[in-house]
Design a protein around this motif. Structure first.
Motif, mmCIF file in Angstrom:
data_model
loop_
_atom_site.group_PDB
_atom_site.id
_atom_site.type_symbol
_atom_site.label_atom_id
_atom_site.label_comp_id
_atom_site.label_asym_id
_atom_site.label_seq_id
_atom_site.Cartn_x
_atom_site.Cartn_y
_atom_site.Cartn_z
ATOM 1 N N ILE A 179 -47.096 -22.556 20.462
ATOM 2 C CA ILE A 179 -46.395 -23.589 21.218
ATOM 3 C C ILE A 179 -45.399 -24.276 20.281
ATOM 4 N N ARG A 180 -44.125 -24.239 20.652
ATOM 5 C CA ARG A 180 -43.079 -24.915 19.891
ATOM 6 C C ARG A 180 -42.585 -26.096 20.716
ATOM 7 N N LEU A 181 -42.978 -27.304 20.330
ATOM 8 C CA LEU A 181 -42.605 -28.496 21.076
ATOM 9 C C LEU A 181 -41.149 -28.864 20.797
ATOM 10 N N VAL A 182 -40.422 -29.165 21.866
ATOM 11 C CA VAL A 182 -39.009 -29.528 21.766
ATOM 12 C C VAL A 182 -38.810 -30.849 22.505
ATOM 13 N N PRO A 183 -38.321 -31.895 21.829
ATOM 14 C CA PRO A 183 -38.106 -33.165 22.535
ATOM 15 C C PRO A 183 -36.989 -33.039 23.571
ATOM 16 N N ARG A 184 -37.168 -33.674 24.729
ATOM 17 C CA ARG A 184 -36.115 -33.657 25.740
ATOM 18 C C ARG A 184 -35.032 -34.657 25.346
ATOM 19 N N ARG A 185 -33.840 -34.136 25.106
ATOM 20 C CA ARG A 185 -32.693 -34.962 24.761
ATOM 21 C C ARG A 185 -31.447 -34.403 25.431
ATOM 22 N N ASP A 186 -30.549 -35.318 25.799
ATOM 23 C CA ASP A 186 -29.238 -34.944 26.331
ATOM 24 C C ASP A 186 -29.361 -33.988 27.520
ATOM 25 N N GLY A 187 -30.279 -34.293 28.430
ATOM 26 C CA GLY A 187 -30.395 -33.509 29.645
ATOM 27 C C GLY A 187 -30.753 -32.056 29.437
ATOM 28 N N GLY A 188 -31.529 -31.772 28.399
ATOM 29 C CA GLY A 188 -31.950 -30.402 28.132
ATOM 30 C C GLY A 188 -31.135 -29.694 27.069
ATOM 31 N N ALA A 189 -30.107 -30.342 26.529
ATOM 32 C CA ALA A 189 -29.243 -29.699 25.538
ATOM 33 C C ALA A 189 -30.003 -29.330 24.267
ATOM 34 N N ALA A 190 -30.958 -30.175 23.871
ATOM 35 C CA ALA A 190 -31.724 -29.875 22.655
ATOM 36 C C ALA A 190 -32.566 -28.619 22.845
ATOM 37 N N LEU A 191 -33.115 -28.432 24.040
ATOM 38 C CA LEU A 191 -33.899 -27.233 24.315
ATOM 39 C C LEU A 191 -33.009 -25.996 24.275
ATOM 40 N N VAL A 192 -31.842 -26.069 24.892
ATOM 41 C CA VAL A 192 -30.912 -24.942 24.875
ATOM 42 C C VAL A 192 -30.539 -24.580 23.450
ATOM 43 N N GLU A 193 -30.241 -25.572 22.637
ATOM 44 C CA GLU A 193 -29.852 -25.320 21.243
ATOM 45 C C GLU A 193 -30.985 -24.660 20.466
ATOM 46 N N ARG A 194 -32.179 -25.162 20.654
ATOM 47 C CA ARG A 194 -33.335 -24.610 19.920
ATOM 48 C C ARG A 194 -33.606 -23.162 20.324
ATOM 49 N N VAL A 195 -33.579 -22.893 21.625
ATOM 50 C CA VAL A 195 -33.839 -21.539 22.097
ATOM 51 C C VAL A 195 -32.758 -20.580 21.600
ATOM 52 N N LYS A 196 -31.506 -20.996 21.658
ATOM 53 C CA LYS A 196 -30.419 -20.128 21.196
ATOM 54 C C LYS A 196 -30.532 -19.832 19.701
ATOM 55 N N ALA A 197 -31.104 -20.762 18.947
ATOM 56 C CA ALA A 197 -31.268 -20.544 17.508
ATOM 57 C C ALA A 197 -32.424 -19.609 17.190
ATOM 58 N N GLU A 198 -33.462 -19.600 18.033
ATOM 59 C CA GLU A 198 -34.694 -18.892 17.673
ATOM 60 C C GLU A 198 -34.984 -17.647 18.500
ATOM 61 N N LEU A 199 -34.526 -17.603 19.746
ATOM 62 C CA LEU A 199 -34.853 -16.479 20.616
ATOM 63 C C LEU A 199 -34.260 -15.150 20.167
ATOM 64 N N PRO A 200 -32.989 -15.079 19.717
ATOM 65 C CA PRO A 200 -32.420 -13.768 19.360
ATOM 66 C C PRO A 200 -33.224 -13.012 18.311
ATOM 67 N N GLY A 201 -33.712 -13.710 17.293
ATOM 68 C CA GLY A 201 -34.484 -13.042 16.257
ATOM 69 C C GLY A 201 -35.781 -12.460 16.777
ATOM 70 N N LEU A 202 -36.445 -13.193 17.672
ATOM 71 C CA LEU A 202 -37.685 -12.687 18.256
ATOM 72 C C LEU A 202 -37.421 -11.479 19.152
ATOM 73 N N LEU A 203 -36.317 -11.515 19.883
ATOM 74 C CA LEU A 203 -35.990 -10.375 20.736
ATOM 75 C C LEU A 203 -35.710 -9.122 19.910
ATOM 76 N N ARG A 204 -35.026 -9.284 18.795
ATOM 77 C CA ARG A 204 -34.719 -8.124 17.944
ATOM 78 C C ARG A 204 -35.989 -7.474 17.409
ATOM 79 N N ALA A 205 -37.043 -8.263 17.253
ATOM 80 C CA ALA A 205 -38.290 -7.742 16.689
ATOM 81 C C ALA A 205 -39.271 -7.289 17.759
ATOM 82 N N THR A 206 -38.836 -7.299 19.027
ATOM 83 C CA THR A 206 -39.755 -7.032 20.139
ATOM 84 C C THR A 206 -39.265 -5.847 20.957
ATOM 85 N N PRO A 207 -40.003 -4.724 20.981
ATOM 86 C CA PRO A 207 -39.528 -3.559 21.741
ATOM 87 C C PRO A 207 -39.541 -3.761 23.259
ATOM 88 N N ASP A 208 -40.540 -4.466 23.772
ATOM 89 C CA ASP A 208 -40.655 -4.665 25.224
ATOM 90 C C ASP A 208 -40.886 -6.141 25.520
#
Length: 247
Positions: A179-208
């Protein structure tokens, strides 16, 4: 039962939605902003069956006008004819009803549109983006006695206010689910920023991979478009549904 529900009720009747009356049997304040109601199902589970992340539409009175919101079933028990619903409390007709609800109170519910497709092949990593409103669905997806997506590890970005996550009923497995807790700020902008920073690397390491997004409607749309168009995740490996509208 379906009379007086405006155009939404009329459309649902045309789509042969099923109507039921639920009765409150107990209440539990999980935190000061999160309330669980226990209900008898009025024959709902026997008529419809049960699947992961199953939800119902509840009908509330909003200053004399019908108002419907969808809620995920928690701990459905077909044999007992019961389940619970959990409410992330804020301003509005649904939260007002949940705050005041007591044993013996009734509310109308409609079942239409709910469903679940198990992805094939099974996910090797589940990537979830949610918040308190979608926590019951997250629990149904990853825990809640079922584990709908098999034994794969999961990473969950969970957006909440400063103290809102404390005491919430996560049913995830700490040995497999991060569980990666993300504070709600700026109408969800902080969540979008965090996911965009971390999701691509996990996808590259995941076949399915399997990506499941359920937060406020605007944030959900933004992230779903990013995952599909910029990260190239196929439509059958992505589920995205807005659970509430930011005011």
């Amino acid at each position: 039962m379906a009379q007086g529900r405006g155009w939404e009720g009329a459309v649902l009747r045309m789509m042969r939605a099923k109507d039921f009356t639920l009765t409150v049997t107990g209440t539990q304040d999980v935190t000061d902003r999160y309330r669980r109601l226990h209900l008898s199902d009025g024959g709902l589970l026997a008529a419809t069956g049960v699947h992961p992340t199953m939800w119902v539409r509840l009908w509330f009175d909003n200053a004399g006008r019908p108002h419907q919101r969808a809620y995920t079933l928690v701990g459905p028990d077909p044999a007992a004819g019961s389940f619970s619903l959990e409410f992330a409390l804020h301003d509005g007709a649904a939260s007002d009803w949940a705050r005041a609800a007591k044993p013996g109170d009734t509310i109308d519910a409609t079942v239409q549109g709910t469903g679940f497709e198990t992805p094939s092949p099974a996910p090797s990593h589940v990537l979830v983006i949610g918040d308190p409103a979608s926590l019951p669905a997250v629990n149904s997806l990853l825990g809640d006695g079922g584990n709908a997506l098999g034994p794969a590890p999961a990473t969950v970005w969970f957006e909440s206010g400063a103290d809102d996550a404390e005491g919430l009923p996560f049913l995830t497995d700490p040995d497999r689910h991060e569980i990666r807790l993300v504070p709600r700020r700026d109408g969800g902008a902080a969540l979008v920023e965090r996911v965009k920073a971390e999701l691509p690397g996990l996808l590259r390491a995941t076949p399915d991979p399997y990506v499941w997004i359920a937060c406020d409607t605007g944030t959900t749309r933004t992230l779903a478009a990013y995952v599909r168009k910029e990260l190239g995740v196929p439509k059958d490996r992505l589920h995205a549904l807005g659970y509430w509208r930011a005011g």
